[in-house]
Design an enzyme around this catalytic site. Structure first.
Site, mmCIF file in Angstrom:
data_model
loop_
_atom_site.group_PDB
_atom_site.id
_atom_site.type_symbol
_atom_site.label_atom_id
_atom_site.label_comp_id
_atom_site.label_asym_id
_atom_site.label_seq_id
_atom_site.Cartn_x
_atom_site.Cartn_y
_atom_site.Cartn_z
ATOM 1 N N SER A 1 -3.456 1.870 6.609
ATOM 2 C CA SER A 1 -3.691 0.421 6.702
ATOM 3 C C SER A 1 -5.190 0.183 6.904
ATOM 4 C CB SER A 1 -2.940 -0.155 7.902
ATOM 5 O OG SER A 1 -1.615 0.308 7.947
ATOM 6 N N LEU B 1 -18.093 -6.939 -1.578
ATOM 7 C CA LEU B 1 -17.484 -7.571 -2.756
ATOM 8 C C LEU B 1 -17.313 -9.071 -2.524
ATOM 9 C CD1 LEU B 1 -14.831 -4.848 -3.635
ATOM 10 C CD2 LEU B 1 -16.943 -5.345 -4.877
ATOM 11 N N VAL C 1 0.836 -1.207 0.000
ATOM 12 C CA VAL C 1 0.000 0.000 0.000
ATOM 13 C C VAL C 1 0.870 1.257 0.000
ATOM 14 C CG1 VAL C 1 -1.706 1.340 1.294
ATOM 15 C CG2 VAL C 1 -1.945 -1.139 1.113
ATOM 16 N N GLU D 1 -7.300 2.578 1.816
ATOM 17 C CA GLU D 1 -6.964 2.364 0.404
ATOM 18 C C GLU D 1 -7.973 1.400 -0.213
ATOM 19 O OE1 GLU D 1 -5.825 -0.745 -0.698
ATOM 20 O OE2 GLU D 1 -5.812 -1.655 1.273
ATOM 21 N N PHE D 2 -8.200 1.587 -1.519
ATOM 22 C CA PHE D 2 -9.079 0.674 -2.252
ATOM 23 C C PHE D 2 -8.322 0.171 -3.486
ATOM 24 C CE2 PHE D 2 -11.916 3.579 0.024
ATOM 25 C CZ PHE D 2 -12.760 2.688 0.666
ATOM 26 N N ALA E 1 -17.088 -2.208 2.311
ATOM 27 C CA ALA E 1 -16.895 -2.317 0.856
ATOM 28 C C ALA E 1 -16.310 -3.688 0.514
ATOM 29 C CB ALA E 1 -15.970 -1.208 0.356
ATOM 30 N N CYS F 1 -7.284 -9.452 1.650
ATOM 31 C CA CYS F 1 -8.129 -8.500 2.399
ATOM 32 C C CYS F 1 -9.520 -9.013 2.756
ATOM 33 C CB CYS F 1 -8.285 -7.211 1.607
ATOM 34 S SG CYS F 1 -6.744 -6.324 1.449
#
Length: 326
Positions: free
Chosen positions: A132, A228, A14, A162-163, A224, A277
């Site tokens: 993070s 998914l 990241v 972060e995505f 999110a 993740c």
């Protein structure tokens, strides 16, 4: 507040790409990425830019342009912390393997070490940004470490999850669906949020930068990923039904994916969801729900993981059966 120097603790998947893109898009800001892993830093500094430790399409070009101009990789953590006005924490948060919350909660020991190091070194006010993926209310823990040092330094803590998806990380940074920034709803908090908004606004359209309170930002990241992963588990559950009935799961996925309310992404039936993740973040969500006594909520999201594990076992069993059970 104009930021001129940024430090990022953690030169991993990241921190590295994110800081490289910020440096490329903001030549007026000095960006230093620090890590205790000397080998990793040496690779980021390798004269042959193809040897950087992370392979992502387009990343070596970005690093080549900014490195040495305003992007630096170093093991001198204290120096970078001392000089920076804004510090990104981008270290690993694995699932706990011991103690309370084992197997579900995130292990925050690296985050905590970062906070203690910042508290020890800082002599001027800092904006600390959680990069993070963290469980909700981590900012609170960072805050209590930083605010109880007694040396008069003031901190603002922001959440900026972060995505990034593996394989498209640079593209995701260049053209994000959204940039999420959470901070305190105080005048100082608003100022800190604005300082980070101004950095991203160098290349991200303003309407794609969302500002929220810290908790909303932290939770949005987990949710999110959970959504998914849920889609993958959902189509995988249907793949089993398709095998029994003679339907083709790819045809089913294509048919439902053309519904504009559903869309085609994350509907590929497979052995389960990959990457690091999804599993980690759902377990985190389950743990948070349980810790507030919301057992039905916890059970609902846990089912996504149960389905995922079932799909992996089913796949393995099919292989064994095909090989005459030997």
């Amino acid at each position: 507040m104009k930021i001129t120097k940024i430090c990022c603790i953690g030169a991993g998947y990241v921190g590295g790409p994110t800081m490289a893109v910020i440096a490329q898009k903001c030549p007026h800001i000095q960006v230093t990425v620090v890590d205790l892993n000397e080998d990793r830093i040496a690779k980021w500094n390798d004269p042959n830019v193809e040897n950087i430790p992370i392979y992502e399409p387009g990343l070596s070009d970005v690093v080549a342009e900014a490195r040495g101009r305003n992007l630096f990789f170093s093991t001198e953590v204290d120096k970078a912390i001392d000089e920076a006005e804004m510090i990104f924490i981008s270290v690993n948060t694995p699932t706990k393997t011991y103690g309370s919350g084992k197997g579900l909660a995130a292990d925050l020991k690296y985050i905590e070490l970062c906070a203690r190091q910042i508290a020890r070194v800082a002599k001027t006010d800092k904006i600390v940004v959680e990069k993070s993926t963290l469980p909700v209310r981590t900012a609170e823990a960072i805050k209590s470490i930083l605010h109880n040092t007694g040396n008069g330094v003031k901190y603002q803590i922001l959440s900026n999850p972060e995505f990034l998806a593996e394989g498209t990380a640079v593209e995701d940074l260049f053209q994000p669906d959204r940039v999420l920034i959470g901070g305190e709803t105080t005048p100082e908090g608003e100022k800190a949020i604005q300082a980070l908004v101004d950095i991203y606004a160098n290349w991200v359209p303003r309407e794609r930068i969302l500002t929220t309170n810290v908790w909303s930002s932290e939770l949005s990241k987990l949710v999110a990923n959970a959504y998914l992963a849920q889609r993958v588990s959902s189509i995988n559950s249907i793949s089993e039904l398709c095998e029994k009935t003679g339907a083709d799961v790819n045809e089913v996925a294509r048919a439902i994916g053309m519904d504009s309310r559903i869309g085609p992404k994350f509907l590929k039936a497979s052995v389960g969801f990959g990457g690091s993740c999804f599993q980690k973040d759902i377990l985190n969500l389950v743990y948070i729900a349980k810790s507030y006594g919301l057992h039905e909520v916890a059970d609902y999201w846990e089912q996504v993981i149960i389905m995922n594990d079932h799909q992996k076992r089913r796949f393995a069993k099919n292989i064994v059966t095909t090989l005459y059970n030997t």
